[in-house]
Design a protein around this motif. Structure first.
Motif, PDB file in Angstrom:
ATOM      1  N   VAL A  92      36.859  49.703  30.563  1.00 44.74           N
ATOM      2  CA  VAL A  92      35.630  49.251  31.214  1.00 44.74           C
ATOM      3  C   VAL A  92      35.736  47.762  31.516  1.00 44.74           C
ATOM      4  O   VAL A  92      36.400  47.014  30.806  1.00 44.74           O
ATOM      5  N   SER A  93      35.057  47.347  32.570  1.00 41.88           N
ATOM      6  CA  SER A  93      35.005  45.920  32.880  1.00 41.88           C
ATOM      7  C   SER A  93      33.817  45.598  33.777  1.00 41.88           C
ATOM      8  O   SER A  93      33.532  46.329  34.724  1.00 41.88           O
ATOM      9  N   ASN A  94      33.158  44.506  33.433  1.00 42.49           N
ATOM     10  CA  ASN A  94      32.183  43.858  34.298  1.00 42.49           C
ATOM     11  C   ASN A  94      32.885  42.588  34.773  1.00 42.49           C
ATOM     12  O   ASN A  94      32.723  41.520  34.189  1.00 42.49           O
ATOM     13  N   PRO A  95      33.717  42.698  35.819  1.00 42.17           N
ATOM     14  CA  PRO A  95      34.686  41.634  36.124  1.00 42.17           C
ATOM     15  C   PRO A  95      34.073  40.460  36.877  1.00 42.17           C
ATOM     16  O   PRO A  95      32.940  40.549  37.368  1.00 42.17           O
ATOM     17  N   PRO A  96      34.818  39.347  36.975  1.00 43.41           N
ATOM     18  CA  PRO A  96      34.368  38.237  37.834  1.00 43.41           C
ATOM     19  C   PRO A  96      34.195  38.752  39.260  1.00 43.41           C
ATOM     20  O   PRO A  96      34.966  39.578  39.724  1.00 43.41           O
ATOM     21  N   ILE A 140      31.507  47.848  37.096  1.00 43.52           N
ATOM     22  CA  ILE A 140      30.316  47.518  37.873  1.00 43.52           C
ATOM     23  C   ILE A 140      30.673  46.335  38.762  1.00 43.52           C
ATOM     24  O   ILE A 140      31.238  45.342  38.304  1.00 43.52           O
ATOM     25  N   LEU A 141      30.373  46.484  40.055  1.00 46.86           N
ATOM     26  CA  LEU A 141      30.768  45.504  41.064  1.00 46.86           C
ATOM     27  C   LEU A 141      29.609  45.221  42.012  1.00 46.86           C
ATOM     28  O   LEU A 141      28.694  46.039  42.130  1.00 46.86           O
ATOM     29  N   PRO A 142      29.669  44.089  42.707  1.00 46.54           N
ATOM     30  CA  PRO A 142      28.719  43.893  43.802  1.00 46.54           C
ATOM     31  C   PRO A 142      28.906  44.992  44.840  1.00 46.54           C
ATOM     32  O   PRO A 142      30.042  45.401  45.129  1.00 46.54           O
ATOM     33  N   TYR A 143      27.819  45.463  45.414  1.00 45.41           N
ATOM     34  CA  TYR A 143      27.910  46.565  46.373  1.00 45.41           C
ATOM     35  C   TYR A 143      28.759  46.199  47.589  1.00 45.41           C
ATOM     36  O   TYR A 143      29.422  47.059  48.165  1.00 45.41           O
TER      37      TYR A 143
END
Length: 219
Positions: A92-96, A140-143
């Motif tokens: 999992v990652s909520n990346p930069p 999770i990423l910006p759309y």
């Protein structure tokens, strides 16, 4: 590092079924690692390139009931992938996610938020090396990175198994994308859905409450 809605969403949404070992990339406060530990019995390795973030995550993990299953490691993803001692059922990652945008004066926040230290391409390439045979990657990423993600998925021979378009408030356009990737060529067609967080300011939708209620003291 503040606790944000992005991390809460990913920690509550990522599928933990049949997981014995999980990797959290860019753990920050350890939020996502702690949420996943609450949801399953897996051993969780949580890495971060920032030493102070690791100290904070370690303190949070040690103060939790899950201390024996969470390992906080000070490492870049590139170095961790090169060592490659474990394979993971879930990464999992909520990346930069800020690309070519203005920096703030805080070095640590820049590292956490800007892609200079970890691009999406590098994230998926190194994650691919660390996946178990039936492993999955949840992000999770910006759309607005949806098309870029599609290019990266093809380059790494990954497959999109499910995605959720996250709408901040009813009537708005999606702002975030929850996505799950796998290496399984026989996976079912992509399951796509939408999640709206609020009907109005601080008036949360039933679907958001159902997803996250186990992690809030008041909801």
């Amino acid at each position: 590092m503040k606790v944000g809605t992005d991390g809460v969403l990913l920690g509550a949404w990522a599928g933990t079924e049949a997981c014995s070992r999980i990797l959290d990339i860019g753990t920050g406060t350890g939020l996502i690692a702690l949420m996943l530990a609450q949801r399953c019995k897996a051993v969780i390795d949580a890495i971060d390139i920032d030493a102070d973030a690791c100290l904070q995550a370690q303190e949070n993990a040690e103060s939790s009931p899950f201390a024996g299953r969470i390992n906080i490691l000070h490492s870049s993803l590139a170095d961790f992938a090169q060592a490659g001692t474990n394979r993971y059922d879930l990464i999992v990652s909520n990346p930069p996610y800020f690309v070519d945008s203005l920096r703030c004066p805080d070095r640590q926040r820049n590292t956490a938020r800007h892609t200079d230290t970890l691009t999406l391409e590098d994230l998926l390439q190194d994650s691919r090396k660390l996946l178990a045979p039936q492993g999955r990657v949840a992000l999770i990423l910006p759309y607005d990175q949806k098309e870029r993600l599609a290019d990266c998925i093809r380059a790494q021979h990954l497959f999109l198994s499910k995605e959720v378009s996250v709408i901040p408030v009813a009537g708005a356009q999606p702002k975030r994308l929850l996505t799950e990737l796998s290496t399984d060529t026989s996976a079912s067609p992509t399951f796509s859905s939408r999640l709206t967080i609020e009907m109005a300011r601080h008036q949360y939708t039933d679907e958001y409450i159902d997803l996250t209620k186990d992690f809030y003291l008041k909801m």
